[in-house]
Design an enzyme around this catalytic site. Sequence first.
Site, PDB file in Angstrom:
ATOM      1  N   ARG A 196       0.811  -1.227   0.000  1.00  0.00           N
ATOM      2  CA  ARG A 196       0.000   0.000   0.000  1.00  0.00           C
ATOM      3  C   ARG A 196       0.847   1.282   0.000  1.00  0.00           C
ATOM      4  O   ARG A 196       0.533   2.229  -0.724  1.00  0.00           O
ATOM      5  CB  ARG A 196      -0.884  -0.010   1.261  1.00  0.00           C
ATOM      6  CG  ARG A 196      -1.919   1.087   1.326  1.00  0.00           C
ATOM      7  CD  ARG A 196      -2.608   1.090   2.709  1.00  0.00           C
ATOM      8  NE  ARG A 196      -3.036  -0.225   3.115  1.00  0.00           N
ATOM      9  CZ  ARG A 196      -4.252  -0.739   2.902  1.00  0.00           C
ATOM     10  NH1 ARG A 196      -5.176  -0.014   2.292  1.00  0.00           N
ATOM     11  NH2 ARG A 196      -4.548  -1.954   3.312  1.00  0.00           N
TER      12      ARG A 196
ATOM     13  N   TYR B 235     -14.561  -2.384   3.675  1.00  0.00           N
ATOM     14  CA  TYR B 235     -13.955  -1.959   4.949  1.00  0.00           C
ATOM     15  C   TYR B 235     -14.552  -0.665   5.474  1.00  0.00           C
ATOM     16  O   TYR B 235     -14.018  -0.091   6.412  1.00  0.00           O
ATOM     17  CB  TYR B 235     -12.450  -1.699   4.776  1.00  0.00           C
ATOM     18  CG  TYR B 235     -11.647  -2.737   4.053  1.00  0.00           C
ATOM     19  CD1 TYR B 235     -11.554  -4.043   4.536  1.00  0.00           C
ATOM     20  CD2 TYR B 235     -10.919  -2.400   2.913  1.00  0.00           C
ATOM     21  CE1 TYR B 235     -10.768  -4.971   3.879  1.00  0.00           C
ATOM     22  CE2 TYR B 235     -10.121  -3.333   2.262  1.00  0.00           C
ATOM     23  CZ  TYR B 235     -10.057  -4.619   2.744  1.00  0.00           C
ATOM     24  OH  TYR B 235      -9.267  -5.541   2.103  1.00  0.00           O
TER      25      TYR B 235
ATOM     26  N   CYS C 205     -26.382  -3.092  -8.110  1.00  0.00           N
ATOM     27  CA  CYS C 205     -27.606  -3.303  -7.343  1.00  0.00           C
ATOM     28  C   CYS C 205     -27.321  -3.837  -5.946  1.00  0.00           C
ATOM     29  O   CYS C 205     -27.596  -5.003  -5.637  1.00  0.00           O
ATOM     30  CB  CYS C 205     -28.528  -4.244  -8.106  1.00  0.00           C
ATOM     31  SG  CYS C 205     -28.912  -3.569  -9.709  1.00  0.00           S
TER      32      CYS C 205
ATOM     33  N   TYR D 209      -4.943  -1.984  -3.733  1.00  0.00           N
ATOM     34  CA  TYR D 209      -6.182  -2.694  -3.420  1.00  0.00           C
ATOM     35  C   TYR D 209      -7.383  -2.052  -4.124  1.00  0.00           C
ATOM     36  O   TYR D 209      -8.495  -2.041  -3.605  1.00  0.00           O
ATOM     37  CB  TYR D 209      -6.384  -2.796  -1.890  1.00  0.00           C
ATOM     38  CG  TYR D 209      -5.170  -3.382  -1.210  1.00  0.00           C
ATOM     39  CD1 TYR D 209      -4.880  -4.733  -1.335  1.00  0.00           C
ATOM     40  CD2 TYR D 209      -4.269  -2.575  -0.502  1.00  0.00           C
ATOM     41  CE1 TYR D 209      -3.734  -5.277  -0.766  1.00  0.00           C
ATOM     42  CE2 TYR D 209      -3.126  -3.115   0.066  1.00  0.00           C
ATOM     43  CZ  TYR D 209      -2.866  -4.468  -0.071  1.00  0.00           C
ATOM     44  OH  TYR D 209      -1.735  -4.995   0.500  1.00  0.00           O
TER      45      TYR D 209
HETATM   46  C1  LIG Z   1      -0.882  -7.878   2.074  1.00  0.00           C
HETATM   47  C2  LIG Z   1       0.450  -8.308   2.541  1.00  0.00           C
HETATM   48  C3  LIG Z   1       1.539  -7.420   2.494  1.00  0.00           C
HETATM   49  C4  LIG Z   1       1.413  -5.987   2.050  1.00  0.00           C
HETATM   50  O1  LIG Z   1       0.689  -5.234   2.981  1.00  0.00           O
HETATM   51  P1  LIG Z   1       0.586  -3.648   2.825  1.00  0.00           P
HETATM   52  O2  LIG Z   1      -0.232  -3.244   3.979  1.00  0.00           O
HETATM   53  O3  LIG Z   1      -0.058  -3.355   1.529  1.00  0.00           O
HETATM   54  O4  LIG Z   1       1.984  -3.108   2.896  1.00  0.00           O
HETATM   55  C5  LIG Z   1       2.778  -7.903   2.838  1.00  0.00           C
HETATM   56  N1  LIG Z   1       2.954  -9.183   3.254  1.00  0.00           N
HETATM   57  C6  LIG Z   1       1.923 -10.052   3.327  1.00  0.00           C
HETATM   58  C7  LIG Z   1       2.176 -11.428   3.771  1.00  0.00           C
HETATM   59  C8  LIG Z   1       0.648  -9.651   2.983  1.00  0.00           C
HETATM   60  O5  LIG Z   1      -0.363 -10.509   3.072  1.00  0.00           O
END
Ligand SMILES: *Cc1c(COP(=O)(O)O)cnc(C)c1O
Length: 415
Positions: free
Chosen positions: A276, A316, A342, A371
């Site tokens: 992210r 969320y 819908c 995401y």
């Molecule tokens: C989703 C995930 C990440 C990345 O998470 P962010 O919050 O987007 O940085 C890293 N490692 C694992 C194992 C994940 O499931």
Amino acid sequence: MNDFIYKNNELFCENARIADIALEVGTPFYLYSEATLKRHFNSFNESSKVMDSIVCYSVKANSNLSILRLLFNMGWGADVVSGGELFRAIKAGVDTGKVVYSGVGKTEAEIEYALKSDILMFNVESIPELYAIDKVASSMNKKARISFRINPNVDPKTHPYISTGLKKSKFGIGIKQAVPAYESAAKLKNVLPVGLDCHIGSQLTEISPFNDAVEIIKDLVFRLIKDGFDIKYLDLGGGLGITYEDEMPPHPSTYMNSIKNILKDYRGTVIFEPGRVIAGNAGVFVTKILYNKDSGSKKFVIVDGAMNDLIRPALYDAYHEIIPAIKREGTKIRADVVGPVCESGDFLGKDRTLPHVEEGDLLAVLSAGAYGFSMSSNYNSRPRVAEVIVSGNNFRLIRKREEYHDLIKGESINV
Ligand SMILES: *Cc1c(COP(=O)(O)O)cnc(C)c1O
């Protein structure tokens, strides 16, 4: 620094006018800034250099091939959670020696594919998975490098759906089961424990849960090293948050320096899996206003983008700032911004104050680079949208909009 800015009341991505891009590719679409991506890359990458480290970008945050290529070209590896993500990473040119594979439900076929690809290591999330990996590796005459994902049981204080490090979570192995897990692995011929992994959640906006987790994990690493395990890799996962509304997440350098202090006596390589924090604020979702609807008691801005395109608000209750591509004079309105799907959960924003907007205007839903597209679906038989990347005043299509015939690909009438 922001690459999504107004010039004369019109919204630009870098030096490209968003309205011009919409004319060419239609709406809705995801729009990414290459400059922002590179800036986020550099800031994280420079910060990570305070330690011996490898950065494995979390593919699930945004898995477009062009974005992956950009990050892999600059030297990063990948954190994947499925065979499909490994396939994408390989297509985008990843160095498989920098791929880690997480996830609680790896299938035999996926394990085999990862072994064939000679990835760096599997982050193993249960004892039955350990046996499955040993079995597949044995059938291929290989030795699988593994780490266990350990659950430090710290509360990341984020949304429960993206919190993954608590005892009750489906992820990882409890801290008390950790040493026995490594002992079990030591007895198997076709796995080699080389690391230890943890990932406590996503969208963390404070440093303290990271510190708490690393403290706990560190003690375990030294205990395992003392027991004779060569823990070469300490994978600390991802999770660093971003600003959606008014959050003040720590800068990557603050995060790294604090980890460096805690791990000053550790001699191995630290792995980071950011998702992210790299892609989130490098992208927006652009959608067009179809109708301004006034139901008498409430106003709705009905747009052509929907929950199938960007599910975070519905899933969320996530907040994404929504701004118009043209700032108009006139009275502000208070409205829900909703899509055509819908479902009552189909909204992009609730109770938002917007400047005067007219039908046909474009809205940009901010912080949608992570995401966003990767969680999109074809629900309501809506073709998935286009993705575009801007560099300076150029823009390039990096995923074309699906057409109706894409919707039925693979289906047959067989009744
Ligand atoms: C989703 C995930 C990440 C990345 O998470 P962010 O919050 O987007 O940085 C890293 N490692 C694992 C194992 C994940 O499931």
